[in-house]
Scaffold this active site. Structure first.
Site, PDB file in Angstrom:
ATOM      1  N   GLU A  66      -5.349   8.458   0.060  1.00  0.00           N
ATOM      2  CA  GLU A  66      -4.472   9.519  -0.442  1.00  0.00           C
ATOM      3  C   GLU A  66      -5.291  10.743  -0.830  1.00  0.00           C
ATOM      4  OE1 GLU A  66      -2.919   9.235  -4.489  1.00  0.00           O
ATOM      5  OE2 GLU A  66      -3.879   7.275  -4.636  1.00  0.00           O
ATOM      6  N   LYS A 105       2.006  18.608  -5.122  1.00  0.00           N
ATOM      7  CA  LYS A 105       1.945  17.152  -4.968  1.00  0.00           C
ATOM      8  C   LYS A 105       3.130  16.714  -4.127  1.00  0.00           C
ATOM      9  CE  LYS A 105       0.737  14.582  -8.481  1.00  0.00           C
ATOM     10  NZ  LYS A 105       0.767  13.768  -9.736  1.00  0.00           N
ATOM     11  N   VAL A 130       0.887   7.960  -3.401  1.00  0.00           N
ATOM     12  CA  VAL A 130       0.917   6.648  -2.763  1.00  0.00           C
ATOM     13  C   VAL A 130       2.103   6.550  -1.809  1.00  0.00           C
ATOM     14  CG1 VAL A 130       1.295   4.182  -3.177  1.00  0.00           C
ATOM     15  CG2 VAL A 130      -0.342   5.442  -4.581  1.00  0.00           C
ATOM     16  N   SER A 151       8.495   5.264 -10.614  1.00  0.00           N
ATOM     17  CA  SER A 151       7.812   5.978  -9.540  1.00  0.00           C
ATOM     18  C   SER A 151       8.452   5.695  -8.188  1.00  0.00           C
ATOM     19  CB  SER A 151       6.341   5.555  -9.513  1.00  0.00           C
ATOM     20  OG  SER A 151       5.692   6.068  -8.371  1.00  0.00           O
ATOM     21  N   ALA A 152       8.427   6.722  -7.330  1.00  0.00           N
ATOM     22  CA  ALA A 152       8.873   6.561  -5.945  1.00  0.00           C
ATOM     23  C   ALA A 152       7.951   5.633  -5.163  1.00  0.00           C
ATOM     24  CB  ALA A 152       8.945   7.926  -5.255  1.00  0.00           C
ATOM     25  N   ASP A 153       6.758   5.374  -5.706  1.00  0.00           N
ATOM     26  CA  ASP A 153       5.827   4.461  -5.025  1.00  0.00           C
ATOM     27  C   ASP A 153       6.460   3.090  -4.810  1.00  0.00           C
ATOM     28  OD1 ASP A 153       4.034   6.524  -5.304  1.00  0.00           O
ATOM     29  OD2 ASP A 153       2.730   5.500  -6.731  1.00  0.00           O
ATOM     30  N   LYS A 190      -1.073   1.817 -12.787  1.00  0.00           N
ATOM     31  CA  LYS A 190      -1.817   2.605 -13.777  1.00  0.00           C
ATOM     32  C   LYS A 190      -1.534   2.047 -15.168  1.00  0.00           C
ATOM     33  CE  LYS A 190      -2.011   6.864 -11.076  1.00  0.00           C
ATOM     34  NZ  LYS A 190      -1.315   6.404  -9.858  1.00  0.00           N
TER      35      LYS A 190
END
Length: 324
Positions: A26, A86, A106, A137-139, A156
């Protein structure tokens, strides 16, 4: 009319065509991580780690609205020294139409990697579930529908690790401990959260990935690698509580919470969390390269279509048959 493209660097495309191992990286660690010039040094260092371990690095970013797989050094410098945005999946189209430059999260990186045909991705920590206030998160959604092996050091450590692990499980995303039975804790080596599977060799993860694809499962495999020599847990809890208190006082929430908290932790730890983050990024890049090599070396020579074996005692399915 706007034409949006996915651009694959010639060296990356050549490696893919030749069946060589490739690792996606990334670019937000460069655009939204360290200040210049350390951010560019880190980007180059991660690519060097991948090369040293025997694979071709493919750092992914958005340049002029195009999603580029395999940034060259000049392009990496442009992202490192400019003021890029971002790119996540929810804003990728808008950034593209505007012709923007952006680092990829990500979620966006695994999406681009899969479209390019790259099977392995290395990052630091994945996004997940914030508890106060709630944010996700969209991750997680991207990992639930993109079959890319994702090497990380867990979610994280500013996140609710238990809620994140539960969310991944509910979405059918396998989380595999690298030489560990517990989820990695990002800045901390381990959490107390047990994992359902572990792997002690890259070939084991490669075999899991092939089985995942043979079953037609669309999810990523998240490989959780604990960092060596993480920060002191008691000290970390104090830093994190103070950082969260400051975030609440300033009204920081949503997508701004993660960068704010990570920056506050770096300041309160006098750079200790940054040192750990850089170390785990390097280790994850190296492991991802070894997994990519295992996938390449052990790839079946036959068709990539799944092969099924019918159990002799299974009932016949009228109107259909099981391929194989």
């Amino acid at each position: 009319m706007t034409v949006v493209t996915l651009r694959i660097a010639p060296n990356v495309q050549h490696a893919l065509d030749a069946g060589e191992p490739v690792v996606a990286l990334e670019s937000t660690v460069v655009t939204h991580g360290l200040p210049a010039p350390r951010n560019l040094e880190l980007g180059r260092l991660l690519e060097a780690e991948v090369r040293h371990a025997g694979a071709v690095p493919a750092t992914i970013g958005v340049l002029g609205g195009d999603l580029v797989v395999g940034l060259n050094d000049d392009q990496l410098q442009r992202l490192a020294t400019g003021r890029p945005e971002k790119a996540s999946l929810w804003n990728l189209a808008a950034l593209s139409v505007r012709g923007a430059h952006a680092g990829t999260t990500v979620a966006t990186t695994v999406h681009a990697a899969h479209r390019a045909g790259i099977a392995v991705f290395a990052t630091g920590g994945i996004g997940g579930v914030h508890d106060h206030p709630f944010d996700e998160s969209a991750d997680l959604d991207a990992l639930a529908r993109t079959p890319v092996v994702t090497v990380c050091s867990g979610p994280k450590s500013i996140l609710d690790a238990a809620a994140t692990l539960e969310r991944l499980e509910s979405a059918g995303v396998p989380v595999v401990g690298w030489r560990s039975d517990h989820l990695a804790g990002f800045h901390l080596p381990l959490t107390d959260l047990p994992l359902p599977a572990r792997a002690d060799a890259p070939a084991e993860i490669a075999a899991m990935h092939r089985a995942q694809r043979a079953f037609g499962l669309p999810q990523a495999i998240v490989v959780s690698q604990p960092v060596d020599d993480g920060v002191d847990p008691d000290a970390y809890r104090g830093w994190l509580e103070a950082a969260r208190h400051e975030a609440r006082a300033r009204g920081v929430h949503g997508k701004d919470a993660t960068p704010f908290l990570l920056s506050a932790l770096a300041e309160r730890s006098h750079g200790a969390t940054v040192d750990v983050n850089m170390r785990l990024l390097r280790h994850n890049a190296g492991l991802a390269a070894r997994i990519a090599a295992a996938l390449t070396n052990d790839a079946p020579a036959a068709s990539s279509h799944a092969t099924y074996r019918r159990d002799a005692h299974a009932p016949h399915l009228h109107g259909t048959d099981v391929p194989g």
